[in-house]
Design a protein around this motif. Structure first.
Motif, PDB file in Angstrom:
ATOM      1  N   MET A  40      22.667  29.292  19.389  1.00  0.00           N
ATOM      2  CA  MET A  40      23.501  30.250  18.684  1.00  0.00           C
ATOM      3  C   MET A  40      23.786  29.693  17.295  1.00  0.00           C
ATOM      4  SD  MET A  40      27.263  31.722  19.793  1.00  0.00           S
ATOM      5  CE  MET A  40      28.025  30.086  19.751  1.00  0.00           C
ATOM      6  N   ILE A  41      23.754  30.561  16.286  1.00  0.00           N
ATOM      7  CA  ILE A  41      24.035  30.142  14.913  1.00  0.00           C
ATOM      8  C   ILE A  41      25.358  30.770  14.496  1.00  0.00           C
ATOM      9  CG2 ILE A  41      23.154  29.975  12.572  1.00  0.00           C
ATOM     10  CD1 ILE A  41      20.380  30.686  13.693  1.00  0.00           C
ATOM     11  N   GLU A  42      26.269  29.952  14.016  1.00  0.00           N
ATOM     12  CA  GLU A  42      27.580  30.449  13.617  1.00  0.00           C
ATOM     13  C   GLU A  42      27.979  29.885  12.263  1.00  0.00           C
ATOM     14  OE1 GLU A  42      30.025  29.221  16.870  1.00  0.00           O
ATOM     15  OE2 GLU A  42      29.966  27.097  16.314  1.00  0.00           O
ATOM     16  N   GLY A  43      28.892  30.577  11.598  1.00  0.00           N
ATOM     17  CA  GLY A  43      29.370  30.119  10.293  1.00  0.00           C
ATOM     18  C   GLY A  43      29.171  31.169   9.228  1.00  0.00           C
ATOM     19  N   SER A  44      28.847  30.713   8.010  1.00  0.00           N
ATOM     20  CA  SER A  44      28.632  31.618   6.880  1.00  0.00           C
ATOM     21  C   SER A  44      27.442  31.115   6.073  1.00  0.00           C
ATOM     22  CB  SER A  44      29.881  31.680   5.990  1.00  0.00           C
ATOM     23  OG  SER A  44      29.612  32.377   4.784  1.00  0.00           O
TER      24      SER A  44
ATOM     25  N   ASN B  32      33.178  37.436  18.669  1.00  0.00           N
ATOM     26  CA  ASN B  32      33.291  36.302  17.752  1.00  0.00           C
ATOM     27  C   ASN B  32      32.641  36.637  16.420  1.00  0.00           C
ATOM     28  OD1 ASN B  32      33.350  33.879  16.417  1.00  0.00           O
ATOM     29  ND2 ASN B  32      32.474  32.671  18.077  1.00  0.00           N
ATOM     30  N   PRO B  33      33.437  36.901  15.356  1.00  0.00           N
ATOM     31  CA  PRO B  33      32.862  37.289  14.062  1.00  0.00           C
ATOM     32  C   PRO B  33      32.122  36.160  13.366  1.00  0.00           C
ATOM     33  CG  PRO B  33      35.224  36.960  13.855  1.00  0.00           C
ATOM     34  CD  PRO B  33      34.909  36.863  15.319  1.00  0.00           C
ATOM     35  N   ASN B  34      32.255  34.923  13.861  1.00  0.00           N
ATOM     36  CA  ASN B  34      31.573  33.789  13.225  1.00  0.00           C
ATOM     37  C   ASN B  34      30.116  33.654  13.659  1.00  0.00           C
ATOM     38  OD1 ASN B  34      33.819  32.861  11.729  1.00  0.00           O
ATOM     39  ND2 ASN B  34      34.647  31.867  13.557  1.00  0.00           N
ATOM     40  N   VAL B  35      29.712  34.384  14.687  1.00  0.00           N
ATOM     41  CA  VAL B  35      28.339  34.284  15.171  1.00  0.00           C
ATOM     42  C   VAL B  35      27.409  35.066  14.244  1.00  0.00           C
ATOM     43  CG1 VAL B  35      26.759  34.772  17.059  1.00  0.00           C
ATOM     44  CG2 VAL B  35      29.088  33.999  17.552  1.00  0.00           C
TER      45      VAL B  35
END
Length: 216
Positions: free
Chosen positions: A151-155, A131-134
């Motif tokens: 877990m932290i995801e986003g940009s 998952n590249p968003n993690v």
């Protein structure tokens, strides 16, 4: 500073209106904080965090030009709340320990007096992940041997991140503050930190600080 403080006080009504417009399924006890990526102390980098009443609730100060090995999250009057210390293991890039309160040199001099971290935060290497968003994982204690608790995801560069727990429920969120006051846009230096009821806002801000170290 004066411009931002005035701007922040003007934004109080906006934040309260934002809270009033939240879906009814979301707790009305969530906390909305304005994060300013600037220290109030001259010759320092850092962060200033303001609540919806316009009061400074958190501060961070680091020397300009320094890549810190340690960050201390303070309350509005300068009391240490959490300390974040970079892992000394060079093979583990951008991994940090989070300790309660302030830790001094005596805390790492002997095993007997060593203060135990409450969380361990590890940057996610996307090339090794499905998952590249993690962005990062948060574990309890001092290692990633067990399953993550958050877990932290986003940009982070776009100030669009979510902290989710093991049940995939959002417990905190970083969002852009797009208001324009006096023809000046806040950009990415001023943004919102929304903390859901039951989640420690101090820990949420500590995670913001580590994201800034990992992705700025």
């Amino acid at each position: 500073m004066s411009f931002f403080m005035k701007s922040s006080s003007r934004s109080v009504h906006e934040e309260r209106r934002w809270s009033a417009e939240l879906p009814t399924t979301r707790s009305d006890l969530c906390m909305s904080l304005t994060v300013w990526r600037k220290s109030l102390v001259m010759s320092c980098n850092g962060f200033t965090v303001i609540n919806s009443d316009g009061n400074v609730v958190y501060r961070v100060e680091t020397y300009i030009g320094q890549r810190p090995k340690e960050l201390v999250l303070m309350d509005g009057v300068g009391n240490s709340i959490l300390t974040m210390r970079r892992n000394k293991n060079l093979r583990l890039l951008d991994t940090w320990f989070i300790y309660g309160g302030e830790i001094g040199a005596h805390c790492i001099s002997t095993k007997r007096s060593e203060k135990q971290p409450i969380f361990y935060v590890k940057k996610c290497i996307n090339i090794l992940h499905n998952n590249p968003n993690v962005l990062a994982y948060v574990y309890r204690g001092r290692s990633s041997d067990e399953k993550y608790v958050y877990m932290i995801e986003g940009s982070y560069s776009h100030r669009s991140c979510k902290v989710v727990n093991e049940a995939k429920k959002v417990v905190a969120e970083i969002k852009r503050k797009d208001a324009i006051i006096g023809g000046v846009s806040f950009g990415v230096e001023v943004f919102m930190l929304i903390v859901e009821a039951g989640f420690d806002p101090g820990l949420a801000m500590a995670l913001v600080l580590l994201l800034d170290q990992m992705f700025s």
